[in-house]
Enzyme design. Structure first.
Site, PDB file in Angstrom:
ATOM      1  N   THR A  27       0.820  -1.202   0.000  1.00  0.00           N
ATOM      2  CA  THR A  27       0.000   0.000   0.000  1.00  0.00           C
ATOM      3  C   THR A  27       0.858   1.258   0.000  1.00  0.00           C
ATOM      4  OG1 THR A  27      -1.586   1.277   1.339  1.00  0.00           O
ATOM      5  CG2 THR A  27      -0.108  -0.191   2.517  1.00  0.00           C
ATOM      6  N   ASP A  28       0.303   2.355  -0.515  1.00  0.00           N
ATOM      7  CA  ASP A  28       1.014   3.635  -0.434  1.00  0.00           C
ATOM      8  C   ASP A  28       1.036   4.190   0.988  1.00  0.00           C
ATOM      9  OD1 ASP A  28      -1.695   4.286  -0.257  1.00  0.00           O
ATOM     10  OD2 ASP A  28      -1.642   5.835  -1.795  1.00  0.00           O
ATOM     11  N   GLU A  29       0.242   3.619   1.888  1.00  0.00           N
ATOM     12  CA  GLU A  29       0.193   4.144   3.263  1.00  0.00           C
ATOM     13  C   GLU A  29       1.496   3.923   4.021  1.00  0.00           C
ATOM     14  OE1 GLU A  29      -3.439   3.752   5.489  1.00  0.00           O
ATOM     15  OE2 GLU A  29      -4.525   3.160   3.694  1.00  0.00           O
ATOM     16  N   LYS A  71       2.389  -3.216   7.272  1.00  0.00           N
ATOM     17  CA  LYS A  71       2.627  -3.389   5.846  1.00  0.00           C
ATOM     18  C   LYS A  71       4.042  -2.931   5.483  1.00  0.00           C
ATOM     19  CE  LYS A  71       0.454  -4.710   2.954  1.00  0.00           C
ATOM     20  NZ  LYS A  71       0.371  -6.105   2.418  1.00  0.00           N
ATOM     21  N   TYR A  88      -1.753  -0.456  10.903  1.00  0.00           N
ATOM     22  CA  TYR A  88      -1.887  -1.100   9.597  1.00  0.00           C
ATOM     23  C   TYR A  88      -0.710  -0.762   8.703  1.00  0.00           C
ATOM     24  CZ  TYR A  88      -3.183  -1.309   4.671  1.00  0.00           C
ATOM     25  OH  TYR A  88      -3.170  -1.500   3.311  1.00  0.00           O
TER      26      TYR A  88
END
Length: 332
Positions: free
Chosen positions: A120-122, A152, A148
């Site tokens: 993810t870009d998060e 990741k 989260y």
């Protein structure tokens, strides 16, 4: 190819399985999914015996090893993904995202199997709102804001280390926010659609100024397939569709599609540590592998998504009340 798709009964994974069966009938597809609340065997049911579902945990090393041994490649979607849930209870995220990825890595290392790891870009944190031209690249330092995102980020670093230390043939991708069919109703877009379909009011965190870079799930998955086919081992590819929209803009677009007044929604308590803006620079992916998104008309793709939820109430209705009860407890 003989493909093992972890998390293939979840939102993005199930869409990947559907597209693989439709576009690559020569492949055999096995799905490993623990069918938590976010996994849905019903999402795979229309495929019949074109894909094999194995119900099991990504941290079950003997099971994962057995399945990897029968595969040519693994596409690793399996993860806990909802930020609000990670803030309430991060333990499941540590187990699934870190221990689960470690388990997959050890299996592909033993068996010499190709791996693509979906992220993810998060992991990069957020960007300032003031300058929309600044975007994440593969060289952006990791700065996760939530449990989260942190788990990741940790899983990405495990993959990179296994490539460097053990020669695992892996690629990675970090994608922006997805939307489309089979997305769980806890997520922003399907939550608002199903709120309106069930006579509830739409909800918006804070002022809705936070910006996300949206991509249709089908475009995400064509990029994953391109990376699986031609990506360079050890390379991280960023997947995005150049579609930055504030949450307020997305909600008002949805309200218009569904025939509602643009201010017909409630403001609710903002999320803790809410990231300001995400934006992806997909130039490397486009230049190297020739990929480009197809669903570039955001309003049209959003309208098609609304249509899907209207037509598939039997899939999401059993989930709706419990999700809204959870949000109500948090004042959201």
């Amino acid at each position: 190819m003989r493909l093992l798709v972890t998390g293939g009964a979840g939102f993005i994974g199930a869409n990947f399985v559907h597209s693989t069966v439709a576009e690559h009938p020569e492949d055999t597809v096995t799905v490993l999914d623990s069918l938590t609340y976010a996994g849905s065997a019903e999402a795979l049911a229309p495929l019949g015996d074109a894909a094999t579902l194995v119900v099991g945990d990504i941290t079950d090393a003997p099971l994962v090893d057995e399945l990897v041994a029968g595969a040519d490649a693994v596409v690793h979607f399996a993860a806990e993904t909802h930020v609000d849930n990670s803030l309430a209870d991060p333990s499941a995220f540590v187990t699934s995202n870190l221990v689960g990825t470690f388990t997959v890595l050890e299996a592909v290392r033993r068996r010499g199997v190709r791996l693509h790891h979906v992220s993810t870009d998060e992991v990069y944190g957020d960007l300032p709102l003031e300058d929309p031209t600044v975007r994440f690249t593969a060289d952006t330092p990791y700065n996760p804001s939530s449990p989260y995102a942190a788990t990741k980020a940790g899983s990405d670093l495990l993959v990179r280390a296994w490539v460097r230390s053990y020669g695992v043939a892996a690629t990675l991708s970090n994608c922006s926010n997805n939307f489309g069919p089979y997305q769980h109703v806890e997520k922003f877009i399907p939550r608002q659609i199903t709120n309106l379909l069930t006579g509830r009011r739409a909800k918006l965190y804070g002022t809705g100024a936070n910006v996300r870079d949206w991509i249709h799930v089908a475009d995400h998955n064509t990029a994953v397939r391109a990376i699986l086919a031609g990506g360079r081992v050890g390379q991280t590819y960023l997947i995005g569709a150049d579609c930055q929209r504030s949450n307020l803009d997305v909600l008002r677009t949805l309200l218009g599609i569904m025939g509602r007044d643009p201010d017909d929604f409630d403001h609710v308590s903002d999320r803790a540590g809410h990231d300001l803006r995400y934006a992806i620079d997909p130039t490397a992916l486009r230049d190297e592998l020739g990929w480009a998104p197809v669903h570039t008309d955001f309003a049209a793709a959003l309208a098609a998504t609304v249509h899907w939820y209207r037509d598939n109430e039997a899939w999401w209705a059993p989930l709706k009340d419990a999700v809204e009860a959870g949000y109500a407890k948090r004042g959201q």
